[in-house]
Scaffold this motif. Structure first.
Motif, PDB file in Angstrom:
ATOM      1  N   GLU A  49       9.703 -10.670  -3.003  1.00 21.09           N
ATOM      2  CA  GLU A  49       8.725  -9.654  -3.370  1.00 21.09           C
ATOM      3  C   GLU A  49       8.829  -9.394  -4.859  1.00 21.09           C
ATOM      4  O   GLU A  49       9.904  -9.074  -5.373  1.00 21.09           O
ATOM      5  CB  GLU A  49       8.938  -8.344  -2.615  1.00 21.09           C
ATOM      6  N   CYS A  52       9.431  -5.015  -6.341  1.00 21.02           N
ATOM      7  CA  CYS A  52       9.795  -4.497  -5.021  1.00 21.02           C
ATOM      8  C   CYS A  52      10.002  -2.993  -5.007  1.00 21.02           C
ATOM      9  O   CYS A  52      10.118  -2.392  -3.922  1.00 21.02           O
ATOM     10  CB  CYS A  52      11.048  -5.202  -4.503  1.00 21.02           C
ATOM     11  N   GLY A  55      12.022  -0.765  -2.298  1.00 18.10           N
ATOM     12  CA  GLY A  55      12.369  -1.647  -1.188  1.00 18.10           C
ATOM     13  C   GLY A  55      11.567  -1.496   0.082  1.00 18.10           C
ATOM     14  O   GLY A  55      11.929  -2.078   1.110  1.00 18.10           O
ATOM     15  N   LEU A  58      10.346  -4.955   1.571  1.00 18.27           N
ATOM     16  CA  LEU A  58      11.462  -5.747   2.078  1.00 18.27           C
ATOM     17  C   LEU A  58      11.990  -5.166   3.385  1.00 18.27           C
ATOM     18  O   LEU A  58      12.316  -5.906   4.324  1.00 18.27           O
ATOM     19  CB  LEU A  58      12.580  -5.792   1.039  1.00 18.27           C
ATOM     20  N   GLY A  72      14.255  -9.486  -3.921  1.00 18.78           N
ATOM     21  CA  GLY A  72      13.425  -8.470  -4.538  1.00 18.78           C
ATOM     22  C   GLY A  72      13.593  -8.498  -6.041  1.00 18.78           C
ATOM     23  O   GLY A  72      14.722  -8.521  -6.540  1.00 18.78           O
ATOM     24  N   GLU A  74      12.540  -6.594  -9.642  1.00 24.55           N
ATOM     25  CA  GLU A  74      12.050  -5.308 -10.132  1.00 24.55           C
ATOM     26  C   GLU A  74      12.573  -5.078 -11.542  1.00 24.55           C
ATOM     27  O   GLU A  74      13.755  -5.276 -11.812  1.00 24.55           O
ATOM     28  CB  GLU A  74      12.502  -4.185  -9.203  1.00 24.55           C
TER      29      GLU A  74
END
Length: 263
Positions: A49, A52, A55, A58, A72, A74
């Protein structure tokens, strides 16, 4: 968690997932839950992702399908720390989190070309608009002129041949998104409108496309999210609350039950 700002404690999927958020700043909406429902992943696959946040995507994807290798990415360090907190609170262990600017700062040990699926809710507010006084909210929402193109192109570095990219975007970015996908060798694009209520224009859409394929594009009926009184429709409730899949592929269009239910 003492290094993070104040948190509010809540849940996703009707209490199936514990989910904490920052009290101030960008708040999670329906978007990551809907995206996670539409990822056509199978146990053993690798999924990333982009952006993300805390979360939510996810967590929802791993609630529906166990045995995934999740990543993830970010740029906001406190948001990523909160994502780790939320993953830990829900005993999600098969997740790798990266604090970096996508795609320019991806570390060299990322398994490039080996992801089966990517998904993202890119920032899309115009860069020349009024900025939010909260920097985290501004970072999550404000797009640079090349954000969409850059994220789509960046996913070509991650995805395997015929891997999927799923985006959730406002309807007014349809032309830009389709152009970015086509320019970066994505095909078989499926458009799923997200109708706020029956008879209303779709403000949001899901786009799912496959890397290095030439299949024609498709528009599916989409999902009506709310009844006239604002409550969730039966269809959207099954997705948002019960964790059912939203299958967009031509052979499995519509909702399916979660293949691997989790407690």
């Amino acid at each position: 968690m003492s290094e993070l700002p104040s948190l509010s404690t809540g849940t996703l999927m009707a209490g199936k997932i514990r989910y904490d958020q920052f009290i101030s700043g960008n708040r999670t909406g329906l978007e990551p839950v809907l995206m996670a429902a539409s990822i056509p992943a199978k146990a053993g696959q690798r999924v990333a992702e982009i952006g993300c946040g805390a979360g939510a995507g996810l967590l929802c994807l791993s609630q529906r399908i166990s045995g995934l290798s999740l990543w993830g990415i970010e740029v906001d360090a406190p948001s990523l720390a909160l994502a780790q907190h939320n993953l830990d609170a829900n005993q999600r262990t098969e997740v790798t989190l990266l604090n970096c600017f996508f795609p320019d700062d991806l570390p060299p040990d990322v398994p490039f070309g080996r992801f089966d699926h990517c998904f993202a809710n890119p920032p899309w507010h115009a860069s020349n608009g009024t900025p939010s006084p909260l920097s985290r909210r501004d970072l999550a929402r404000r797009a640079l002129p090349d954000t969409l193109e850059s994220w789509v192109k960046g996913c070509t570095r991650l995805l395997r041949y015929k891997g999927t990219l799923t985006l959730i975007l406002p309807a007014d970015l349809l032309a830009d998104a389709c152009n970015a996908l086509a320019q970066n060798r994505f095909g078989g694009t499926t458009l799923c409108p997200l109708w706020p209520k029956t008879g209303r224009e779709a403000r949001l859409m899901l786009l799912q496309s496959r890397y290095c394929v030439r299949s024609p594009s498709r528009i599916v009926p989409g999902v009506v999210l709310h009844e006239a009184d604002g409550s969730f429709t039966p269809e959207s409730r099954l997705i948002l609350k019960e964790g059912h899949a939203l299958a967009l592929g031509p052979k499995q269009q519509g909702m399916t039950r979660s293949p691997v239910p989790q407690d």
